[in-house]
Design a protein around this motif. Structure first.
Motif, PDB file in Angstrom:
ATOM      1  N   LYS A   1      48.949   7.877  43.802  1.00  0.00           N
ATOM      2  CA  LYS A   1      49.055   8.383  42.442  1.00  0.00           C
ATOM      3  C   LYS A   1      49.799   9.715  42.442  1.00  0.00           C
ATOM      4  O   LYS A   1      49.643  10.523  43.355  1.00  0.00           O
ATOM      5  N   SER A   2      50.588   9.960  41.392  1.00  0.00           N
ATOM      6  CA  SER A   2      51.320  11.214  41.270  1.00  0.00           C
ATOM      7  C   SER A   2      50.430  12.271  40.626  1.00  0.00           C
ATOM      8  O   SER A   2      49.790  12.018  39.595  1.00  0.00           O
TER       9      SER A   2
ATOM     10  N   LYS B   1      51.761  13.078  46.046  1.00  0.00           N
ATOM     11  CA  LYS B   1      51.252  11.709  46.027  1.00  0.00           C
ATOM     12  C   LYS B   1      49.873  11.696  46.685  1.00  0.00           C
ATOM     13  O   LYS B   1      49.725  12.019  47.868  1.00  0.00           O
TER      14      LYS B   1
END
Length: 333
Positions: free
Chosen positions: A202-203, A198
């Motif tokens: 956001k991944s 992360k």
């Protein structure tokens, strides 16, 4: 409880013995000796099996073949290979050994992650807990034409032939590791581990090669803790358990192992350079051994129990000052 040992060179086995612990101490089941004329003798005792029993007669027959034609073979394995149950507990102990080297890449780890949801969750939770920034581990599969992939990747002919002969396995090219599942004709399924991070909410997915040495090292070590959780019996030999790991992580892994070892009946033997792992709160003195190289080039090992340690003594300071030996001698300093 048994004691087993042997001495050998490239030519033959010279000594071999198997002992069993009784109320009177260790007593031999068999002993093997070689004299100066290289004549081998093996003595099988009544502790091994009584005279006239089938196991004793077979063992006596097998020792004759060892003496004449098979001097480079271990008698223990010869007995096991011919179905003598007396040695099965000893061989099962050896078969339960898992060796983890510093540069180990756990074979079939991506395949296992893709097939075992419990194992995948364990690896994800463990890496997340250990401050690696990994929040989830997964495995992705990609089916492709093997020969087309090999041609585009410029695989050498020897590697292509080796892969074609295997149903599944692992190979490396240009620093990248590839795991492949069962093949069907020219079709191959490549499996890769993906690590989800992360970053600013956001991944982001990393490949194995993108991860730090420390995270990759944890991939070597964590599966043994999962196996313990499943109540399996293993003996782990880990070379440089502290490699690429912070002291707190090394200590945490050992703490988890100790907490689970009673129920799982597992053992661990490891080497380390991190002096902070000299810990008398969790280990007895005879569980800590020092490895030292002499001026002659020989290497010796000795337990900490050979030295007197007073209550409350700072053992780390004592070690670094040379109290127990096994410290590097820096010339000119």
């Amino acid at each position: 409880m048994y004691e087993y040992g042997f001495s050998l060179d490239a030519k033959q086995v010279y000594e071999e013995w198997l002992m069993i612990l009784t109320k009177d101490g260790f007593e031999p089941l068999f002993e093997r000796q070689t004299d100066i004329e290289e004549k081998t003798t093996i003595e099988i005792t009544s502790k091994f099996a009584r005279q006239g029993s089938k196991n004793r007669e077979l063992a006596e027959l097998l020792k004759e073949t060892i003496k004449e034609k098979q001097k480079n073979q271990l008698f223990l394995y010869k007995l096991y290979d011919n179905g003598i149950k007396r040695v099965e507990p000893v061989m099962e102990w050896f078969q339960s050994i898992q060796v983890i080297f510093p540069s180990t890449k756990v074979r079939f780890l991506p395949i296992r992650i893709s097939r075992d949801i419990d194992f995948q969750k364990f690896m994800s939770d463990s890496l997340s807990k250990m401050d690696t920034d990994v929040v989830r581990v997964s495995a992705v599969s990609n089916e492709l034409d093997f020969h087309d992939f090999a041609e585009k990747s410029h695989f050498p002919k020897e590697l292509i032939q080796d892969i074609e002969e295997k149903k599944q396995g692992m190979f490396s090219m240009a620093g990248k590791y590839y795991i492949f599942g069962e093949k069907q004709g020219n079709r191959m399924t490549l499996i890769q581990i993906k690590f989800e991070h992360k970053l600013n909410s956001k991944s982001v997915e990393f490949d194995l090669e993108d991860e730090s040495d420390g995270t990759q090292r944890l991939l070597d070590l964590l599966p043994m803790l999962f196996a313990m959780d499943k109540k399996t019996r293993n003996i782990y030999f880990v070379d440089e358990i502290d490699r690429s790991l912070h002291t707190k992580l090394s200590k945490y892994l050992l703490k988890l192992f100790l907490e689970n070892s009673d129920e799982s009946n597992c053992q661990i033997l490891y080497t380390a350079h991190d002096v902070n792992l000299i810990d008398l709160d969790n280990f007895a003195q005879d569980e800590i051994w020092f490895v030292e190289k002499k001026l002659t080039g020989e290497t010796t090992i000795k337990p900490m129990s050979d030295f007197e340690v007073k209550a409350g003594q700072d053992v780390l300071k004592a070690y670094l000052s040379g109290r127990f030996g096994a410290v590097p001698v820096i010339k000119g300093v």
